[in-house]
Design an enzyme around this catalytic site. Sequence first.
Site, PDB file in Angstrom:
ATOM      1  N   PHE A  91       0.682  -3.694   4.698  1.00  0.00           N
ATOM      2  CA  PHE A  91       0.939  -2.169   4.768  1.00  0.00           C
ATOM      3  C   PHE A  91       2.614  -2.169   4.795  1.00  0.00           C
ATOM      4  CE2 PHE A  91      -3.492  -2.658   6.330  1.00  0.00           C
ATOM      5  CZ  PHE A  91      -4.181  -2.014   5.463  1.00  0.00           C
ATOM      6  N   ASP A 123      -0.051  -2.401   9.784  1.00  0.00           N
ATOM      7  CA  ASP A 123       0.400  -0.867   9.977  1.00  0.00           C
ATOM      8  C   ASP A 123      -0.228  -0.186   8.762  1.00  0.00           C
ATOM      9  OD1 ASP A 123       1.533   1.228  10.764  1.00  0.00           O
ATOM     10  OD2 ASP A 123       3.331   0.692   9.755  1.00  0.00           O
ATOM     11  N   SER A 133       0.178  -1.426  -1.528  1.00  0.00           N
ATOM     12  CA  SER A 133      -0.500  -0.968  -3.048  1.00  0.00           C
ATOM     13  C   SER A 133       0.463  -0.169  -3.844  1.00  0.00           C
ATOM     14  CB  SER A 133      -1.615   0.040  -2.712  1.00  0.00           C
ATOM     15  OG  SER A 133      -1.464   0.876  -1.790  1.00  0.00           O
ATOM     16  N   CYS A 172      -2.107   4.924  13.460  1.00  0.00           N
ATOM     17  CA  CYS A 172      -1.281   6.093  13.564  1.00  0.00           C
ATOM     18  C   CYS A 172      -2.464   7.262  13.443  1.00  0.00           C
ATOM     19  CB  CYS A 172      -0.257   6.209  12.421  1.00  0.00           C
ATOM     20  SG  CYS A 172      -0.955   6.185  10.741  1.00  0.00           S
TER      21      CYS A 172
END
Length: 398
Positions: free
Chosen positions: A232, A302, A255, A342
């Site tokens: 990520f 992440d 992505s 997060c």
Amino acid sequence: MDGHVNGTVVLKQGRAKPALQRHPWVFSGAIERIEGAPTDGDIVDVRDAGNNWLARGYLNRQSQIVVRLLTWHQDQAIDADFWRRRLAQAVSGRHRLAGDPSTTAYRLVHAESDYLPGLVVDRYGDWLAVQFLTQGVERWRAEIVSALVSLVTPKGVYERSDVDVREREGLPQRRGLVWGEEPPEHIEIVENGHRLPVDIREGQKTGAYLDQRENRARLAPFCLGADVLDAFSYTGAFAVAAAAAGAERVTLVDSSGPALDLARRAMALNGYQRADYVEGDVFSVLRKYRAERRTFNVIVVDPPKLAASSREVERASRAYKDVNLLAFQLLQPGGILFTTSCSGAVSADLFQKIIFGAALDAGREAQIVGWLSQGSDHPVALTFPEGLYLKGLICRAL
Ligand code: SAH
């Protein structure tokens, strides 16, 4: 804008405690009645069931949070000067960062936690990116922008109110220049001494994940000579930190093609030509690596916010577990898992339990060697524990 008080919100019996403890939110369920004829966005007083004055804030009946409180002083008017003083306080809280040439991008205003509910301001070098997230701050946008301009003298102020929460407030999404010069396609910022190109017009959030800045510095000591996976990666801020710290090899997976394009530029800007950029789904890419018996010394995980609310915590927990389980399986003995969440709805406690479950199912012994959180420019007001959303662990797998 004039900020005269346009109505009174009277709370139900026994529902005054949060306001008394200076929590900034008044939920619809706590309200007995609204007196006067305020419109959404207006300034209102809040009183308890016995008619005692408690606080003053701005109204929005379209939101679950009907009032966001601004002051607990009855003689404090909500006017242009009020916003200017609150903004000055937030800006002065970042004076150390402002004087640090090795970092030119950071959060200037962190909404409720800077006593400015609904307002986010990020600084990217000479530009500011702003988000007006509620009707209440939307009303004061002209005063807020003009105060910001005089406080930090940017070249331009760019609005990134293109977020879903605006719709829950009954506001259209909005994006564009609100003051000064158009930003360049990529603003070059410096973070921990590394150059990073940021697209504040089209990038995710307001352009970058500034909340991880201090964590990127925490990653560095593990990277010398390491084979590092940045899962990520977005625009590669962790990857650049790893390369700068002497990583032997860096692999970025995301992505988003545009994010990886910017990551290539970021690596090149810092003089690192060699890295592997993999566009794809992290879950499938990691499974493929497992099948190929590919391993790493350091893995950064992440993911985006996987739980938007408490209703999504269970599903998100499974996803966090899956991806961290895969990461544990790809770590060499002694390898480091640098993992974060997060999602505000996933507590630090729950996150640690998820990581425990992931290690157990991966059949790996692991130790926590560090705890991660959001940077100091993303403070958490003690009156507003909801302001804490980013948590993470540095684990060493045996
Ligand atoms: N680590 C980054 C921020 C990551 S934000 C930094 O420090 O700047 C989350 C990123 O995950 C976004 O770039 C998004 O494009 C990407 N993403 C979301 N779901 C994904 C998936 N299933 N596989 C790969 N990337 C994904």
